[in-house]
Write a protein that holds these residues in place. Structure first.
Motif, short mmCIF file in Angstrom:
data_model
loop_
_atom_site.label_atom_id
_atom_site.label_comp_id
_atom_site.label_asym_id
_atom_site.label_seq_id
_atom_site.Cartn_x
_atom_site.Cartn_y
_atom_site.Cartn_z
N LEU A 164 0.83 -1.21 0.00
CA LEU A 164 0.00 0.00 0.00
C LEU A 164 0.86 1.25 0.00
CD1 LEU A 164 -2.82 -0.99 2.52
CD2 LEU A 164 -3.08 -0.59 0.05
N GLU A 165 1.92 1.21 0.85
CA GLU A 165 2.82 2.37 0.89
C GLU A 165 3.48 2.59 -0.45
OE1 GLU A 165 5.44 1.48 4.10
OE2 GLU A 165 4.10 2.28 5.65
N GLU A 166 3.84 1.46 -1.10
CA GLU A 166 4.47 1.57 -2.42
C GLU A 166 3.49 2.16 -3.43
OE1 GLU A 166 6.72 -1.29 -5.71
OE2 GLU A 166 6.14 -2.10 -3.75
N LYS A 167 2.21 1.68 -3.33
CA LYS A 167 1.20 2.20 -4.25
C LYS A 167 0.95 3.69 -3.98
CE LYS A 167 -1.21 -2.18 -4.97
NZ LYS A 167 -2.46 -2.96 -4.73
N VAL A 168 0.88 4.02 -2.68
CA VAL A 168 0.67 5.42 -2.32
C VAL A 168 1.85 6.26 -2.78
CG1 VAL A 168 0.50 7.04 -0.38
CG2 VAL A 168 -0.85 4.94 -0.37
N ASP A 169 3.07 5.69 -2.60
CA ASP A 169 4.28 6.40 -3.01
C ASP A 169 4.28 6.64 -4.52
OD1 ASP A 169 6.80 7.56 -2.33
OD2 ASP A 169 7.77 5.85 -3.29
N ILE A 170 3.85 5.58 -5.24
CA ILE A 170 3.79 5.71 -6.71
C ILE A 170 2.72 6.72 -7.10
CG2 ILE A 170 3.20 4.49 -8.84
CD1 ILE A 170 4.47 1.98 -7.59
N ALA A 171 1.56 6.60 -6.40
CA ALA A 171 0.46 7.50 -6.73
C ALA A 171 0.79 8.95 -6.39
CB ALA A 171 -0.80 7.07 -5.97
N SER A 172 1.59 9.13 -5.34
CA SER A 172 1.92 10.50 -4.92
C SER A 172 3.13 11.07 -5.66
CB SER A 172 2.20 10.53 -3.41
OG SER A 172 3.33 9.73 -3.10
N LYS A 173 3.71 10.27 -6.54
CA LYS A 173 4.87 10.73 -7.29
C LYS A 173 4.47 11.87 -8.24
CE LYS A 173 8.10 9.24 -10.87
NZ LYS A 173 8.49 8.12 -11.77
N LEU A 174 5.27 12.92 -8.25
CA LEU A 174 5.01 14.05 -9.15
C LEU A 174 5.34 13.66 -10.58
CD1 LEU A 174 6.49 17.03 -7.08
CD2 LEU A 174 4.12 16.24 -7.18
N GLU A 175 4.51 14.12 -11.48
CA GLU A 175 4.73 13.88 -12.91
C GLU A 175 4.83 15.24 -13.62
OE1 GLU A 175 5.22 11.03 -14.29
OE2 GLU A 175 4.56 9.62 -12.73
#
Length: 298
Positions: A164-175
């Protein structure tokens, strides 16, 4: 010689014969009784010897019974050891007494009976202790199984948490998008000639991201020359990426509120630093690589 004189010697002779016969019979009877009594006494002694041997054997068997007792209790083991020493001492004493010492034999029989009762008591205690230990062992096994299950569940939860943290981290990554590179001369006019460029400007737009943490963001720029060399001014210009510290060309703090944000970074060129060819620009923020582009200078 008169008849009276002849009769007296005859009577004496007969009396002597009778007395002798009686004496002989008595001797025979006494001899018989003696040998009979001696035989009976020997039989009695043999029985007493056998009784002593049996008593010794019973004590030795009792000693083996005590030796067979096993327990995890140090206190019981100490008490059992004392009983074993006592039995060993009694066996040694029995060997030294005479079989005909009936009073001592009786004492040892009483002691044997007493020791057997003590043995039964120890057997009951040890059996009870073993049952208790068995129950505790079963409880421990059940507890260990529960602990194993809990640990397994905890590991699964930790793994889910990491995912979940990885998904959140990926989701919160700036693009980023709309990346543009420009060479600027000393008058801040655009130029593509490497010899005239005094600054390199990289502009881009940070996309909207409602899961990204808002607030100040430190954005880093890395510029690579056509020969692969990094453009930077100081070896102390470092930032952390993928557990390593690497140099950057330029950086800027921006205030990100979750919506789209236009940003530009500038790199001041040192004299003679640039060459003709394709350059690579890479952007980083929050430990992530957020943008990349290639541009050319003549």
């Amino acid at each position: 010689m008169s008849n009276q004189d002849n009769i007296h010697p005859q009577k004496s002779h007969k009396t002597a014969i009778i007395v002798g016969s009686i004496s002989a019979v008595l001797l025979i009877i006494l001899g018989f009784l003696y040998f009979k009594n001696k035989s009976e006494m020997q039989m009695l002694v043999d029985e007493m010897v056998e009784e002593k041997d049996m008593l010794t054997m019973e004590f030795e068997t009792l000693a083996l019974d005590y030796d067979s007792l096993k327990t995890s209790s140090d206190t019981l083991n100490l008490m059992l050891e004392k009983e074993r020493e006592k039995i060993s001492q009694l066996i040694e004493e029995i060997h030294t007494i005479k079989a005909t010492n009936s009073s001592k034999i009786r004492e040892y029989k009483k002691e044997l009976t007493s020791l057997r009762k003590v043995l039964k008591n120890y057997v009951v205690q040890i059996d009870s202790l073993n049952q208790t230990n068995k129950a505790l062992e079963q409880e421990n096994q059940q507890f260990r199984r529960k602990v194993t299950t809990i640990q397994s569940s905890y590991k699964e939860l930790e793994k889910e948490k990491e995912n979940l943290e990885e998904k959140v981290d990926i989701a919160s990554k700036l693009e980023t998008y709309n990346m543009e590179a420009s060479g600027l001369n000393s008058k801040d006019r655009s130029t593509t000639r490497a010899s005239r460029v005094s600054k390199i400007r990289i502009c881009f737009t940070i996309q909207k991201n409602i899961t990204a943490e808002v607030g100040e963001k430190l954005v880093y720029l890395r510029l690579l020359r056509p020969d692969g060399a990094l453009l930077y001014h100081s070896k102390q210009d470092l930032f952390k990426h993928e557990n390593k510290e690497i140099n950057f060309s330029a950086s800027r703090i921006v205030e990100y509120g979750g919506d789209e944000l236009d940003v530009c970074l500038y790199y001041k060129v040192d004299a003679g630093e640039l060459t003709s060819g394709d350059y690579v620009a890479d952007l980083f923020a929050d430990g992530h690589h957020i943008g990349n582009m290639t541009f050319n200078l003549r």
